[in-house]
Write a protein that holds these residues in place. Structure first.
Motif, PDB file in Angstrom:
ATOM      1  N   PRO A  46       0.822  -1.202   0.000  1.00 33.43           N
ATOM      2  CA  PRO A  46       0.000   0.000   0.000  1.00 33.43           C
ATOM      3  C   PRO A  46       0.859   1.256   0.000  1.00 33.43           C
ATOM      4  CG  PRO A  46      -0.773  -1.583   1.643  1.00 33.43           C
ATOM      5  CD  PRO A  46       0.549  -2.085   1.132  1.00 33.43           C
ATOM      6  N   LEU A  47       0.370   2.285  -0.670  1.00 36.29           N
ATOM      7  CA  LEU A  47       1.107   3.531  -0.717  1.00 36.29           C
ATOM      8  C   LEU A  47       1.138   4.168   0.667  1.00 36.29           C
ATOM      9  CD1 LEU A  47      -0.392   4.998  -3.997  1.00 36.29           C
ATOM     10  CD2 LEU A  47       1.867   4.031  -3.694  1.00 36.29           C
ATOM     11  N   PRO A  48       2.275   4.727   1.076  1.00 39.60           N
ATOM     12  CA  PRO A  48       2.365   5.366   2.388  1.00 39.60           C
ATOM     13  C   PRO A  48       1.566   6.649   2.407  1.00 39.60           C
ATOM     14  CG  PRO A  48       4.339   5.790   1.103  1.00 39.60           C
ATOM     15  CD  PRO A  48       3.513   4.825   0.309  1.00 39.60           C
ATOM     16  N   PRO A  49       1.256   7.172   3.602  1.00 41.63           N
ATOM     17  CA  PRO A  49       0.546   8.445   3.675  1.00 41.63           C
ATOM     18  C   PRO A  49       1.301   9.534   2.935  1.00 41.63           C
ATOM     19  CG  PRO A  49       0.658   7.391   5.836  1.00 41.63           C
ATOM     20  CD  PRO A  49       1.559   6.605   4.923  1.00 41.63           C
ATOM     21  N   VAL A  50       0.523  10.436   2.331  1.00 34.66           N
ATOM     22  CA  VAL A  50       1.133  11.485   1.534  1.00 34.66           C
ATOM     23  C   VAL A  50       1.827  12.498   2.436  1.00 34.66           C
ATOM     24  CG1 VAL A  50       0.658  13.368  -0.060  1.00 34.66           C
ATOM     25  CG2 VAL A  50      -0.522  11.197  -0.306  1.00 34.66           C
ATOM     26  N   THR A  51       3.031  12.868   2.071  1.00 32.51           N
ATOM     27  CA  THR A  51       3.776  13.893   2.784  1.00 32.51           C
ATOM     28  C   THR A  51       4.072  15.030   1.827  1.00 32.51           C
ATOM     29  OG1 THR A  51       5.860  12.798   2.233  1.00 32.51           O
ATOM     30  CG2 THR A  51       4.830  12.204   4.325  1.00 32.51           C
TER      31      THR A  51
ATOM     32  N   LYS B  62       1.922  20.155  -7.611  1.00 36.44           N
ATOM     33  CA  LYS B  62       2.409  21.154  -6.657  1.00 36.44           C
ATOM     34  C   LYS B  62       1.250  21.821  -5.927  1.00 36.44           C
ATOM     35  CE  LYS B  62       6.685  22.184  -9.185  1.00 36.44           C
ATOM     36  NZ  LYS B  62       7.413  23.176 -10.020  1.00 36.44           N
ATOM     37  N   ALA B  63       0.150  22.065  -6.637  1.00 36.96           N
ATOM     38  CA  ALA B  63      -1.025  22.663  -6.003  1.00 36.96           C
ATOM     39  C   ALA B  63      -1.593  21.741  -4.922  1.00 36.96           C
ATOM     40  CB  ALA B  63      -2.093  22.959  -7.056  1.00 36.96           C
ATOM     41  N   VAL B  64      -1.596  20.413  -5.188  1.00 38.12           N
ATOM     42  CA  VAL B  64      -2.055  19.459  -4.182  1.00 38.12           C
ATOM     43  C   VAL B  64      -1.146  19.496  -2.961  1.00 38.12           C
ATOM     44  CG1 VAL B  64      -2.364  17.003  -3.667  1.00 38.12           C
ATOM     45  CG2 VAL B  64      -3.209  17.937  -5.830  1.00 38.12           C
ATOM     46  N   ASP B  65       0.165  19.526  -3.192  1.00 40.33           N
ATOM     47  CA  ASP B  65       1.103  19.576  -2.075  1.00 40.33           C
ATOM     48  C   ASP B  65       0.900  20.831  -1.226  1.00 40.33           C
ATOM     49  OD1 ASP B  65       2.309  17.159  -2.633  1.00 40.33           O
ATOM     50  OD2 ASP B  65       3.807  18.034  -3.969  1.00 40.33           O
ATOM     51  N   GLU B  66       0.611  21.949  -1.866  1.00 38.03           N
ATOM     52  CA  GLU B  66       0.364  23.191  -1.127  1.00 38.03           C
ATOM     53  C   GLU B  66      -0.891  23.057  -0.263  1.00 38.03           C
ATOM     54  OE1 GLU B  66       2.083  25.933  -0.731  1.00 38.03           O
ATOM     55  OE2 GLU B  66       3.721  25.152  -1.968  1.00 38.03           O
ATOM     56  N   ARG B  67      -1.912  22.421  -0.792  1.00 36.71           N
ATOM     57  CA  ARG B  67      -3.142  22.232  -0.023  1.00 36.71           C
ATOM     58  C   ARG B  67      -2.912  21.306   1.165  1.00 36.71           C
ATOM     59  NH1 ARG B  67      -7.132  20.340  -4.641  1.00 36.71           N
ATOM     60  NH2 ARG B  67      -8.675  20.268  -2.953  1.00 36.71           N
ATOM     61  N   VAL B  68      -2.073  20.285   0.978  1.00 36.40           N
ATOM     62  CA  VAL B  68      -1.741  19.394   2.086  1.00 36.40           C
ATOM     63  C   VAL B  68      -0.995  20.160   3.177  1.00 36.40           C
ATOM     64  CG1 VAL B  68      -0.369  17.389   2.771  1.00 36.40           C
ATOM     65  CG2 VAL B  68      -1.722  17.307   0.665  1.00 36.40           C
ATOM     66  N   ARG B  69      -0.028  20.990   2.768  1.00 35.68           N
ATOM     67  CA  ARG B  69       0.729  21.765   3.757  1.00 35.68           C
ATOM     68  C   ARG B  69      -0.170  22.752   4.508  1.00 35.68           C
ATOM     69  NH1 ARG B  69       5.149  21.344  -0.001  1.00 35.68           N
ATOM     70  NH2 ARG B  69       4.374  23.109  -1.225  1.00 35.68           N
ATOM     71  N   ALA B  70      -1.228  23.208   3.839  1.00 39.93           N
ATOM     72  CA  ALA B  70      -2.153  24.146   4.483  1.00 39.93           C
ATOM     73  C   ALA B  70      -3.140  23.447   5.411  1.00 39.93           C
ATOM     74  CB  ALA B  70      -2.915  24.924   3.413  1.00 39.93           C
TER      75      ALA B  70
END
Length: 459
Positions: free
Chosen positions: A12-17, A55-63
């Motif tokens: 399984p894929l690890p949690p997104v970081t 990159k937009a998804v990563d920014e939303r995760v960081r937010a």
């Protein structure tokens, strides 16, 4: 033999970081450069555009935004509303699937997904090796052309999550010919003992030996998992086969079928009947399918979970009314079938605040009822089960509640409140108080322990 246990299950894929979406996109295009990219049915988007979305998804995760499909890479038909909903859920659309693919009679292999997690295509494949296919009820997903969309993924849980993210009509489309909404009476569970129709021996005799054995083994696995199977007559030309399949679905939760291009294959019937379906790969390199009535999508997803062990944490659709059950409405107790009959879904255990009493009602067989405590000293925390029902199912269930049961509201230990199955407070005067046991099952375990002792003492 369980045909659905794979020796080479993918990890399984690890949690997104942070930046994981970008890293996964880079890995896809790196694989392409080495000739390991998606199969021809997928036309990849421009690398720079996909990276910008990642990159937009990563920014939303960081937010701190929570999204159901974070880290999922998808290829989907070039339908704007589909791309928008996938992006809103945190998926990255890496490419577009070619309209009409897979073609009739085609086979989809695990390698087809390559570095992608899911594909949305307009037709179910005739075979799938290592790939799960979920075919939602026609009209639930925005689609062009035939209106049939199949979600192909590495497991059933991912397929369900992707389908859920894009479910709903396209508000910008003037024609509603393929747009449908969930009915108020939608079933949210297959139940503990679903009834499965399986092809009779005459039908199996028309198949190849390997395919017949595959269906028989799947039926055995379902039986071991708690389902009840019944043979139905299927063989017949053209419309006769479709009619027999429709009749079988009228009396059962699902119909087990082979894949392929035959008249009575799941691939053929799913495109000619109003149904929901799943295509499941087997360990021997083949596959089987399960067909259900329209809007019984969660039923076939539950059966896929029984066979593969892959189950999403929320139902499809993720809607419904909470109901707290006690006493004989707990799973495994006599009246639990009343909840399963209306498609209720068990979602976990619940504990009330200390303001309720558990009573023994002298019925045959005896059962328990819950009433509010008149004084704090009389009550205690009670353990019940939480179920999820569609609004119409709740109304149907309440209409059939026997006396002295009634619908009420309980306050839970976490401070929330929910509808619950209570009983008329008037029974408290003539009932034995079981509040100290906190749970009907605990009291039943006590009885099962003391009765053998009493019997030995009497002898």
């Amino acid at each position: 033999m369980n045909l659905f246990l794979f020796d080479d299950d993918t990890v399984p894929l690890p949690p997104v970081t942070t930046s994981q979406a970008v890293q996964r996109v880079l890995s896809v295009f790196d694989a392409l450069a080495r000739g390991l990219g998606p199969a021809p049915p997928v036309r990849l988007r421009c690398r720079e555009d996909v990276l910008m979305d990642a990159k937009a998804v990563d920014e939303r995760v960081r937010a701190g935004e929570r999204m159901s499909l974070v880290g999922i890479l998808v290829a989907a038909p070039e339908v704007p509303v589909v791309a928008e909903r996938l992006a809103q859920a945190g998926a990255v659309v890496a490419g577009h699937t070619v309209p009409g693919a897979p073609s009739p009679g085609s086979e989809v292999r695990l390698e087809t997904l390559s570095k992608l997690d899911a594909l949305l295509v307009t037709e179910p494949p005739a075979s799938c090796r290592g790939v799960v296919g979920f075919v939602p009820t026609r009209g639930l997903l925005p689609a062009s052309g035939s209106g049939i969309t199949t979600v192909l993924a590495r497991d059933a849980a991912v397929a369900q999550r992707v389908a859920a993210a894009v479910t709903g009509p396209d508000p910008r489309t003037t024609s509603a010919g393929f747009s449908r909404h969930w009915p108020d009476s939608v079933r949210l569970s297959a139940g503990e003992h679903p009834r499965i129709a399986v092809p009779d021996r005459a039908f199996l005799a028309e198949l190849g030996r390997v395919e017949a054995a595959r269906l028989a083994a799947t039926a055995d696995t379902l039986s071991v998992a708690g389902a009840t199977t019944h043979e139905v007559e299927l063989h017949g030309a053209g419309g006769l086969c479709r009619k027999r399949a429709a009749v079988a679905l009228g009396d059962h939760e699902a119909l087990l079928l082979p894949l392929g291009t035959g008249l009575c294959s799941l691939t053929r019937l799913a495109t000619r009947l109003d149904t929901a379906a799943v295509l499941l790969p087997t360990r021997d390199g083949g596959g089987v399918g399960l067909l259900a009535k329209p809007f019984d999508d969660q039923v076939v997803l539950d059966l896929a979970g029984l066979l593969t062990g892959s189950q999403a944490s929320t139902p499809y659709p993720d809607v419904g009314v909470r109901l707290i059950a006690f006493g004989s409405y707990l799973r495994g107790q006599p009246r639990a079938a009343d909840l399963e009959r209306v498609g209720a879904r068990f979602t976990g255990f619940a504990t009330t605040s200390r303001h309720y009493r558990l009573l023994l009602i002298e019925h045959d067989p005896p059962e328990a009822g819950v009433v509010p405590a008149n004084r704090p000293s009389e009550g205690g925390p009670l353990v019940g089960e939480e179920w999820l029902l569609s609004p119409a199912a709740l109304g149907e269930f309440v209409a059939r509640l026997p006396s002295p049961m009634r619908l009420g509201t309980v306050e839970l230990a976490d401070g929330t409140s929910a509808p619950a199955i209570l009983c008329d407070p008037s029974v408290a005067e003539r009932s034995v108080d079981l509040t100290a046991w906190e749970c009907w099952r605990a009291y039943l375990r006590h009885l099962s322990a003391v009765r053998p002792v009493a019997a030995r003492a009497g002898s």
